[in-house]
Design a protein around this motif. Structure first.
Motif, PDB file in Angstrom:
ATOM      1  N   GLN A   1      -5.006  13.286  13.639  1.00  0.00           N
ATOM      2  CA  GLN A   1      -6.047  12.276  13.605  1.00  0.00           C
ATOM      3  C   GLN A   1      -7.271  12.779  12.839  1.00  0.00           C
ATOM      4  O   GLN A   1      -7.843  12.052  12.035  1.00  0.00           O
ATOM      5  CB  GLN A   1      -6.420  11.851  15.028  1.00  0.00           C
TER       6      GLN A   1
ATOM      7  N   SER B   1      -5.824   7.549   2.225  1.00  0.00           N
ATOM      8  CA  SER B   1      -6.720   6.468   1.840  1.00  0.00           C
ATOM      9  C   SER B   1      -5.943   5.330   1.177  1.00  0.00           C
ATOM     10  O   SER B   1      -6.100   4.163   1.543  1.00  0.00           O
ATOM     11  CB  SER B   1      -7.794   7.016   0.893  1.00  0.00           C
TER      12      SER B   1
ATOM     13  N   ASP C   1       0.829  -1.213   0.000  1.00  0.00           N
ATOM     14  CA  ASP C   1       0.000   0.000   0.000  1.00  0.00           C
ATOM     15  C   ASP C   1       0.862   1.261   0.000  1.00  0.00           C
ATOM     16  O   ASP C   1       0.552   2.239  -0.677  1.00  0.00           O
ATOM     17  CB  ASP C   1      -0.941   0.020   1.212  1.00  0.00           C
TER      18      ASP C   1
ATOM     19  N   LYS D   1      -8.753  11.304   9.140  1.00  0.00           N
ATOM     20  CA  LYS D   1     -10.156  10.838   9.035  1.00  0.00           C
ATOM     21  C   LYS D   1     -11.021  11.764   8.189  1.00  0.00           C
ATOM     22  O   LYS D   1     -12.190  11.442   7.947  1.00  0.00           O
ATOM     23  CB  LYS D   1     -10.763  10.705  10.439  1.00  0.00           C
TER      24      LYS D   1
ATOM     25  N   LYS E   1      -5.526  13.580   1.293  1.00  0.00           N
ATOM     26  CA  LYS E   1      -6.709  12.725   1.456  1.00  0.00           C
ATOM     27  C   LYS E   1      -6.561  11.424   0.683  1.00  0.00           C
ATOM     28  O   LYS E   1      -6.794  10.343   1.226  1.00  0.00           O
ATOM     29  CB  LYS E   1      -7.973  13.467   1.011  1.00  0.00           C
TER      30      LYS E   1
ATOM     31  N   SER F   1      -6.326   5.901   6.741  1.00  0.00           N
ATOM     32  CA  SER F   1      -7.652   6.408   7.120  1.00  0.00           C
ATOM     33  C   SER F   1      -8.559   5.324   7.703  1.00  0.00           C
ATOM     34  O   SER F   1      -9.552   5.631   8.347  1.00  0.00           O
ATOM     35  CB  SER F   1      -8.325   7.121   5.943  1.00  0.00           C
ATOM     36  N   SER F   2      -8.203   4.062   7.526  1.00  0.00           N
ATOM     37  CA  SER F   2      -9.017   2.978   8.088  1.00  0.00           C
ATOM     38  C   SER F   2      -8.425   2.421   9.390  1.00  0.00           C
ATOM     39  O   SER F   2      -8.927   1.443   9.927  1.00  0.00           O
ATOM     40  CB  SER F   2      -9.166   1.854   7.065  1.00  0.00           C
ATOM     41  N   LYS F   3      -7.372   3.049   9.892  1.00  0.00           N
ATOM     42  CA  LYS F   3      -6.712   2.564  11.110  1.00  0.00           C
ATOM     43  C   LYS F   3      -7.380   3.150  12.360  1.00  0.00           C
ATOM     44  O   LYS F   3      -8.102   4.128  12.303  1.00  0.00           O
ATOM     45  CB  LYS F   3      -5.216   2.931  11.096  1.00  0.00           C
ATOM     46  N   THR F   4      -7.090   2.534  13.499  1.00  0.00           N
ATOM     47  CA  THR F   4      -7.649   2.986  14.774  1.00  0.00           C
ATOM     48  C   THR F   4      -6.949   4.277  15.222  1.00  0.00           C
ATOM     49  O   THR F   4      -5.835   4.575  14.774  1.00  0.00           O
ATOM     50  CB  THR F   4      -7.436   1.928  15.874  1.00  0.00           C
TER      51      THR F   4
ATOM     52  N   GLY G   1      -3.786   3.316   3.426  1.00  0.00           N
ATOM     53  CA  GLY G   1      -4.562   2.556   4.396  1.00  0.00           C
ATOM     54  C   GLY G   1      -4.645   3.193   5.769  1.00  0.00           C
ATOM     55  O   GLY G   1      -5.198   2.611   6.698  1.00  0.00           O
TER      56      GLY G   1
END
Length: 109
Positions: free
Chosen positions: A104, A32, A11, A108, A28, A37-40, A35
């Motif tokens: 953060q 994305s 990625d 997001k 942005k 933007s999909s992390k905790t 990867g």
């Protein structure tokens, strides 16, 4: 900790190849593609710690300019225009740097 402990090398390679040309970086789409933007929130905080090279608790303009190099030493530096746009997008309190909460929110966005 290495950035590849959180993000896949494949990625990262793909995201970096999408912004090889000067002035082609878009935070942005990069977040994305890589990867992030999909992390905790904790994983994003860990990546922030890697990007915060001087461990000041903030990502300053000089660190932002070298943002892509954190993902691969062969990546290019951001142009001045890219760096200023990235900083403007992330610096919501106007102090000239990006804190962990701002980062953060930026990831997001």
């Amino acid at each position: 900790m290495a950035i590849t402990d959180i993000l896949s090398a494949k990625d990262i390679e793909s995201a970096l190849s999408s912004c090889q040309a000067d002035d082609s970086f878009n935070y942005k789409s990069f977040f994305s593609m890589v990867g992030l933007s999909s992390k905790t929130p904790d994983q994003i905080k860990t990546v922030f710690g890697i990007l915060d090279q001087d461990k000041s608790g903030f990502i300053e303009e000089e660190e932002l300019q070298l943002f892509l190099k954190n993902f691969s030493s062969s990546a290019r530096a951001l142009t001045s225009a890219e760096t200023k746009a990235f900083l403007a997008a992330g610096d919501t309190d106007g102090d000239g740097k990006i804190g962990v909460e701002e980062f953060q929110s930026l990831v997001k966005a």
